[in-house]
Design a protein around this motif. Sequence first.
Motif, PDB file in Angstrom:
ATOM      1  N   GLU A 256       0.825  -1.204   0.000  1.00  0.00           N
ATOM      2  CA  GLU A 256       0.000   0.000   0.000  1.00  0.00           C
ATOM      3  C   GLU A 256       0.864   1.260   0.000  1.00  0.00           C
ATOM      4  N   GLU A 257       1.955   1.237   0.761  1.00  0.00           N
ATOM      5  CA  GLU A 257       2.864   2.388   0.788  1.00  0.00           C
ATOM      6  C   GLU A 257       3.571   2.553  -0.558  1.00  0.00           C
ATOM      7  N   MET A 258       3.987   1.440  -1.138  1.00  0.00           N
ATOM      8  CA  MET A 258       4.630   1.509  -2.451  1.00  0.00           C
ATOM      9  C   MET A 258       3.670   2.054  -3.495  1.00  0.00           C
ATOM     10  N   ALA A 259       2.444   1.544  -3.494  1.00  0.00           N
ATOM     11  CA  ALA A 259       1.449   1.987  -4.472  1.00  0.00           C
ATOM     12  C   ALA A 259       1.147   3.473  -4.304  1.00  0.00           C
ATOM     13  N   ALA A 260       1.053   3.927  -3.066  1.00  0.00           N
ATOM     14  CA  ALA A 260       0.762   5.333  -2.807  1.00  0.00           C
ATOM     15  C   ALA A 260       1.902   6.231  -3.279  1.00  0.00           C
ATOM     16  N   GLU A 261       3.144   5.810  -3.067  1.00  0.00           N
ATOM     17  CA  GLU A 261       4.284   6.608  -3.499  1.00  0.00           C
ATOM     18  C   GLU A 261       4.395   6.624  -5.019  1.00  0.00           C
ATOM     19  N   ALA A 262       4.105   5.501  -5.642  1.00  0.00           N
ATOM     20  CA  ALA A 262       4.090   5.472  -7.113  1.00  0.00           C
ATOM     21  C   ALA A 262       3.000   6.395  -7.647  1.00  0.00           C
ATOM     22  N   GLU A 263       1.842   6.383  -7.004  1.00  0.00           N
ATOM     23  CA  GLU A 263       0.746   7.266  -7.424  1.00  0.00           C
ATOM     24  C   GLU A 263       1.151   8.726  -7.302  1.00  0.00           C
ATOM     25  N   ARG A 264       1.829   9.068  -6.222  1.00  0.00           N
ATOM     26  CA  ARG A 264       2.244  10.449  -6.021  1.00  0.00           C
ATOM     27  C   ARG A 264       3.260  10.878  -7.068  1.00  0.00           C
ATOM     28  N   LEU A 265       4.341  10.127  -7.208  1.00  0.00           N
ATOM     29  CA  LEU A 265       5.432  10.531  -8.091  1.00  0.00           C
ATOM     30  C   LEU A 265       5.079  10.383  -9.564  1.00  0.00           C
ATOM     31  N   GLN A 266       4.519   9.246  -9.928  1.00  0.00           N
ATOM     32  CA  GLN A 266       4.226   8.992 -11.334  1.00  0.00           C
ATOM     33  C   GLN A 266       2.964   9.729 -11.775  1.00  0.00           C
ATOM     34  N   GLY A 267       2.056   9.966 -10.833  1.00  0.00           N
ATOM     35  CA  GLY A 267       0.907  10.800 -11.143  1.00  0.00           C
ATOM     36  C   GLY A 267       1.312  12.235 -11.407  1.00  0.00           C
ATOM     37  N   GLU A 268       2.219  12.765 -10.562  1.00  0.00           N
ATOM     38  CA  GLU A 268       2.715  14.128 -10.770  1.00  0.00           C
ATOM     39  C   GLU A 268       3.425  14.265 -12.118  1.00  0.00           C
ATOM     40  N   ALA A 269       4.033  13.186 -12.580  1.00  0.00           N
ATOM     41  CA  ALA A 269       4.745  13.196 -13.867  1.00  0.00           C
ATOM     42  C   ALA A 269       3.802  13.042 -15.053  1.00  0.00           C
ATOM     43  N   GLY A 270       2.519  12.812 -14.789  1.00  0.00           N
ATOM     44  CA  GLY A 270       1.549  12.664 -15.865  1.00  0.00           C
ATOM     45  C   GLY A 270       1.569  11.313 -16.540  1.00  0.00           C
TER      46      GLY A 270
ATOM     47  N   ARG B 293       8.857 -10.506  -3.133  1.00  0.00           N
ATOM     48  CA  ARG B 293       7.991 -11.689  -3.163  1.00  0.00           C
ATOM     49  C   ARG B 293       6.844 -11.544  -2.159  1.00  0.00           C
ATOM     50  N   GLU B 294       7.131 -10.969  -1.010  1.00  0.00           N
ATOM     51  CA  GLU B 294       6.132 -10.888   0.062  1.00  0.00           C
ATOM     52  C   GLU B 294       4.977  -9.944  -0.260  1.00  0.00           C
ATOM     53  N   VAL B 295       5.207  -8.969  -1.125  1.00  0.00           N
ATOM     54  CA  VAL B 295       4.126  -8.016  -1.416  1.00  0.00           C
ATOM     55  C   VAL B 295       3.296  -8.421  -2.630  1.00  0.00           C
ATOM     56  N   GLU B 296       3.562  -9.584  -3.202  1.00  0.00           N
ATOM     57  CA  GLU B 296       2.805  -9.981  -4.391  1.00  0.00           C
ATOM     58  C   GLU B 296       1.309 -10.107  -4.097  1.00  0.00           C
ATOM     59  N   GLU B 297       0.956 -10.784  -3.035  1.00  0.00           N
ATOM     60  CA  GLU B 297      -0.469 -10.987  -2.735  1.00  0.00           C
ATOM     61  C   GLU B 297      -1.196  -9.660  -2.496  1.00  0.00           C
ATOM     62  N   PRO B 298      -0.654  -8.763  -1.653  1.00  0.00           N
ATOM     63  CA  PRO B 298      -1.364  -7.484  -1.484  1.00  0.00           C
ATOM     64  C   PRO B 298      -1.392  -6.628  -2.753  1.00  0.00           C
ATOM     65  N   PHE B 299      -0.335  -6.670  -3.573  1.00  0.00           N
ATOM     66  CA  PHE B 299      -0.385  -5.932  -4.828  1.00  0.00           C
ATOM     67  C   PHE B 299      -1.466  -6.513  -5.748  1.00  0.00           C
ATOM     68  N   THR B 300      -1.580  -7.830  -5.779  1.00  0.00           N
ATOM     69  CA  THR B 300      -2.620  -8.473  -6.590  1.00  0.00           C
ATOM     70  C   THR B 300      -4.008  -8.043  -6.118  1.00  0.00           C
ATOM     71  N   ALA B 301      -4.171  -7.958  -4.810  1.00  0.00           N
ATOM     72  CA  ALA B 301      -5.455  -7.521  -4.253  1.00  0.00           C
ATOM     73  C   ALA B 301      -5.774  -6.083  -4.644  1.00  0.00           C
ATOM     74  N   LEU B 302      -4.741  -5.283  -4.872  1.00  0.00           N
ATOM     75  CA  LEU B 302      -4.927  -3.887  -5.296  1.00  0.00           C
ATOM     76  C   LEU B 302      -5.157  -3.761  -6.802  1.00  0.00           C
ATOM     77  N   GLY B 303      -5.079  -4.901  -7.515  1.00  0.00           N
ATOM     78  CA  GLY B 303      -5.328  -4.894  -8.948  1.00  0.00           C
ATOM     79  C   GLY B 303      -4.089  -4.745  -9.806  1.00  0.00           C
ATOM     80  N   TRP B 304      -2.902  -4.855  -9.199  1.00  0.00           N
ATOM     81  CA  TRP B 304      -1.657  -4.718  -9.940  1.00  0.00           C
ATOM     82  C   TRP B 304      -1.231  -6.070 -10.515  1.00  0.00           C
ATOM     83  N   LYS B 305      -0.469  -6.006 -11.611  1.00  0.00           N
ATOM     84  CA  LYS B 305       0.085  -7.201 -12.258  1.00  0.00           C
ATOM     85  C   LYS B 305       1.503  -7.453 -11.748  1.00  0.00           C
ATOM     86  N   THR B 306       1.841  -8.726 -11.550  1.00  0.00           N
ATOM     87  CA  THR B 306       3.170  -9.116 -11.090  1.00  0.00           C
ATOM     88  C   THR B 306       4.072  -9.449 -12.264  1.00  0.00           C
TER      89      THR B 306
END
Length: 259
Positions: free
Chosen positions: A56-70, A85-98
């Motif tokens: 969730e923290e990684m996704a939020a930081e990506a949203e902030r930085l990459q969103g600001e970049a357009g 490896r450990e964040v694969e399941e929560p990233f999948t739950a967020l709708g991200w591709k591994t």
Amino acid sequence: MTSDLERAAAFEEAIWDACAERIVPSSLGTAVFNDTLHRVWSLNVLRVENADASAEEMAAEAERLQGEAGLLHRRVFVADSDAGREVEEPFTALGWKTDAFVFMVPTRAPNREVDLSAVVEVEREALAPLEEAIIRETLPDVDEETVHQIQEANRMVAEAGRARHFAVVIDGAVVSSTDLYSDGSTAQIEDVGTLAEHRGRGYASAVIIHARAEARATGADFVFLVADARDWPKELYRRLGFDAAGEKYAYLLSPIPAG
């Protein structure tokens, strides 16, 4: 002592960084941007170096930085293998591709003799038709601008890696090829591809083994390649004498196909 995995990853990372237009510090690591080639995931990525960060923290930081970049996509690469490896399941739950990448090093001879007689070294320009065909096969819905950006990214990466190009040429056209990047001591075999109608004839094996031999002949004491950990080509590489040194993980959220 640096492991084979970390040595290979550092070499690859240095090439990506050489293609960056901006490198931005982040609370979780480093964000790399190429604003000109903004559709290319690998050139626009948040590299997470904090092994304790949650998905969730990684996704939020990506949203902030990459969103600001357009950017339309969100891309996260996790430097620590276990954390990735450990964040694969929560990233999948967020709708991200591994994307799981296995780094492989040659540890033994191929399982069978490989005929190298058809392999030649070519200039990069000769690869363009094969490269475009592979892009369109892999990403069938891609538009012209994205094809252009991926090809330009490939050119930049090849230049940063001081690439040499080995190919099988039939009737004047490249039908199979691979690139060899090198800094003199470390070498990476990359972008193995064969036209669909020419597969199953041993051409990919030939260009890989030829590149491996050239790397050694020109002084590289460490050679590696990277494969999709969940796709079939890694089995070919095992048959050619490459074994896994470890895996790295990246995550993607994107509405459009790119590379």
